[in-house]
Design an enzyme around this catalytic site. Structure first.
Site, PDB file in Angstrom:
ATOM      1  CG  ASP A 234      -1.958   0.994   1.281  1.00  0.00           C
ATOM      2  OD1 ASP A 234      -2.816   0.952   0.390  1.00  0.00           O
ATOM      3  OD2 ASP A 234      -1.965   1.845   2.201  1.00  0.00           O
ATOM      4  CD  GLU A 284      16.211 -14.335   4.401  1.00  0.00           C
ATOM      5  OE1 GLU A 284      15.553 -14.959   5.272  1.00  0.00           O
ATOM      6  OE2 GLU A 284      16.736 -13.224   4.622  1.00  0.00           O
TER       7      GLU A 284
HETATM    8  C1  GLC Z   1      -4.166   3.014  -0.687  1.00  0.00           C
HETATM    9  C2  GLC Z   1      -5.392   2.151  -0.605  1.00  0.00           C
HETATM   10  C3  GLC Z   1      -6.536   3.003  -0.195  1.00  0.00           C
HETATM   11  C4  GLC Z   1      -6.247   3.603   1.162  1.00  0.00           C
HETATM   12  C5  GLC Z   1      -4.937   4.353   1.149  1.00  0.00           C
HETATM   13  C6  GLC Z   1      -4.450   4.649   2.530  1.00  0.00           C
HETATM   14  O1  GLC Z   1      -4.278   3.969  -1.686  1.00  0.00           O
HETATM   15  O2  GLC Z   1      -5.595   1.478  -1.796  1.00  0.00           O
HETATM   16  O3  GLC Z   1      -7.732   2.282  -0.165  1.00  0.00           O
HETATM   17  O4  GLC Z   1      -7.271   4.459   1.526  1.00  0.00           O
HETATM   18  O5  GLC Z   1      -3.920   3.606   0.541  1.00  0.00           O
HETATM   19  O6  GLC Z   1      -4.018   3.469   3.157  1.00  0.00           O
END
Ligand code: GLC
Ligand code: MG
Length: 589
Positions: A234, A284
């Site tokens: 993310d 790993e």
């Molecule tokens: C990313 C995710 C989104 C979230 C953001 C903050 O963009 O896909 O859904 O709100 O990160 O974590």
């Protein structure tokens, strides 16, 4: 009538020209992730086993055979960790346990094992840019003094102005409003500010701190030891901040606002050291001589241009990065041609596959988006008071777009429900909305409805409560009326349905290893068509993929039509339709 106006219509076999090779074929024994089709499950909204209106892990496990039958290679699960759910689970309070709404750690293990038994790999979501404000680290930081090791795990700064009551700089939150919030000192007096690029309940973690790096190493191992095949990372472009914390005037939605002007919180060079470190950990776990055992990282990085994105997938970093330039392309052949060419050029330069995507839980579903006349930044949420996009046009284009995408070499992601042609919920009453974007921007210039419209629970069975999502009528977001007719049981086995189209595309693509093929622009390519060939590495099979964006039907060269995103018109390709056509052997070689 054909579109003679742009001179490229005609039978290719009449006038062969050298193909314009864009991307060479891969070795057919390349590792799985180079051509995998990965299905994104948004756990809250896929399948609810207990009737509480929220999807859960046992619900997912029970329906995994559907994905095997769909013909995907892997699933990626959006976060299922312990969370107060202020950002639908992207606010993680404990990375090593499952939120009780979704189930237990044991349920996760059963899910992973069941998927593996069905031949599906499993990716989980890693959220390293921020924790939840309910994470034990953040609680400890609030209880500790400024300057303490507890605070050093986050980004705390003194405020500006004589009394420190102004934020340390002018950074905004991606979700609207300012990017800093002030907290009281342990004695109750107004104290420091902390950075949150997203919601106030998502404090950014300090990646300059080795303790933080070690913690996430350990989280990776925790899930790798439980058998996951990889991580979708993310906000991969956000972990490292320019340590001078300069004021900035650019948009938070674009990493590079002008050539060479990179935003100080996005795409900083330091992020790449983190991914090299993670790559060593993942490697790993590879069993020597068994490429199928490779574990992967996929970057969610909203960076431009394609070359900047390709830096995330250099040989010692991540394996994949979502191609959001492709997702952001409007319904226009020149735009697609450009992004496809640039994607291969940039990724081939670093030896990485391209990873195509059209929808996810953050954007308008493409069955709706492609019918919207887009102006400016990507549209984000449509409400009952907005002009309503034409659902037929959207679905027709979505099917054409997917048929085009799945002919492209590389990997691809499919977002739950797109295989049914589900549209965005464009008339959701505001009282249901949960996305922090909606709440944070309300009443401001930045106002946006948010992303709830693409997160609505799946439609499995037309006549069941909650359309078969769960055993009760409860759903955490309301399902639009249009979903009933699109439910799985209405499309299963029905020729011409969107579900059948996806199954056919995926089966043919897998059988003939399209993901490893060579791509060349075809001479039917033109201002109102997009036409390329995918040729197998051994040269024995060439498939022409043609999309007609123009008003008039387009004739096809000799060959066998394999699949078409909609009915043809007397053998010709109508507007907004994509066709796969097998060319006679020897063509284009
Ligand atoms: C990313 C995710 C989104 C979230 C953001 C903050 O963009 O896909 O859904 O709100 O990160 O974590
Ligand atoms: Mg449930």
């Amino acid at each position: 009538m054909t579109c003679a106006a742009y001179g490229k219509v005609g039978r290719v076999t009449d006038a062969p020209t050298l193909p314009d090779l864009v991307h060479p074929a891969n070795s057919p024994d390349s590792p799985w992730w180079r051509d995998a089709v990965i299905y994104q499950i948004y756990p809250r909204s896929w399948s609810d086993s207990d009737g509480d209106g929220i999807g859960d892990l046992p619900g997912i496990t029970a329906r995994l055979p559907y994905l095997r039958d769909l013909g995907v290679d892997a699933v990626w699960l959006s976060p299922f960790y312990v969370s107060p759910m202020n950002d639908a689970g992207y606010d993680v309070a404990d990375y090593r346990d499952i939120d009780p709404r979704f189930g237990t750690l044991h349920d996760a293990e059963v899910l992973i094992d069941t998927a593996h038994a069905l031949g599906l790999k499993v990716l989980v979501d890693l959220v390293p840019n921020h924790t939840s404000s309910e994470h034990e680290w953040f609680r400890a930081a609030l209880a500790a003094e400024p300057g303490s090791p507890e605070r050093a795990r986050y980004i705390f700064r003194d405020g500006a102005g004589p009394h420190g009551d102004l934020p340390p700089n002018n950074w905004r939150s991606v979700f609207g409003g300012r990017g800093w919030s002030r907290v009281p000192d342990p004695d109750g007096t107004p104290g420091q500010w902390y950075l949150h690029i997203f919601d106030t309940t998502q404090p950014d973690v300090n990646w300059e701190n080795e303790e933080v790096r070690a913690e996430y190493d350990d989280i990776l191992r925790f899930w790798l030891d439980r058998g996951v095949d990889g991580f979708r990372v993310d906000v991969a472009h956000g972990l490292v901040k320019d340590q001078t914390f300069p004021d900035t005037t650019g948009s938070m939605h674009t990493a590079e606002n002008a050539p060479g002007h990179r935003m100080p919180m996005w795409d900083q060079d330091g992020v790449h050291d983190i991914y090299r470190r993670w790559r060593r950990i993942l490697d790993e776990y590879t069993v020597p001589g068994d490429p199928d055992s490779e574990r992967i990282l996929c970057a969610e990085a909203w960076v431009q241009p394609e070359e900047a994105l390709a830096r995330y997938v250099r040989p010692d970093e991540m394996h994949q990065a979502f191609n959001f330039e492709f997702l952001d392309t409007r319904w226009d052949p020149a735009g697609y041609r450009h992004v496809i060419t640039e994607s291969y050029r940039s990724n081939d330069a670093v030896g990485a596959p391209t990873t195509w995507v059209l929808s996810n839980h953050d954007v308008l579903r493409h069955a709706t988006r492609l019918a919207v006349v887009q102006e400016g930044y990507r549209p984000n949420g449509i409400g009952a008071d907005d002009p309503q996009p034409d659902p037929e046009l959207g679905l027709r284009r979505a099917r054409a777009a997917t048929t085009m995408m799945l002919a492209l070499p590389g990997g691809a992601y499919v977002y739950q429900g797109e295989e049914l042609g589900l549209p965005e919920h464009t008339t959701m009453p505001d009282e249901w909305r949960q996305d922090p974007i909606f709440h944070r921007t309300k009443g401001t210039d930045e106002f946006a409805l948010g992303r709830d419209g693409c997160r609505v629970p799946m439609a499995w069975a037309k006549d069941e409560p909650s359309l078969g999502f769960g055993p009760s009528a409860k759903t955490w977001l309301p399902q639009p009326e249009a979903y009933a007719a699109l439910a799985v049981d209405q499309q299963d086995g029905v020729p011409g349905s969107t579900l059948s189209l996806y199954r056919d595309l995926l089966a043919y693509r897998r059988k003939h290893r399209f993901g490893h093929g060579a791509l060349a622009w075809h001479e039917l390519d033109g201002p109102e068509t997009l036409a390329f060939t995918n040729t197998s590495g051994d040269g024995t099979r060439t498939v022409l993929c043609l999309t007609n964006f123009g008003d008039e039907p387009v004739s096809l060269p000799d060959g066998d039509v394999i699949i078409s995103s909609g009915p043809l018109d007397d053998g010709r390709v109508p507007t907004d339709i994509t066709v796969w056509l097998r060319l006679p052997t020897g063509h284009d070689r």
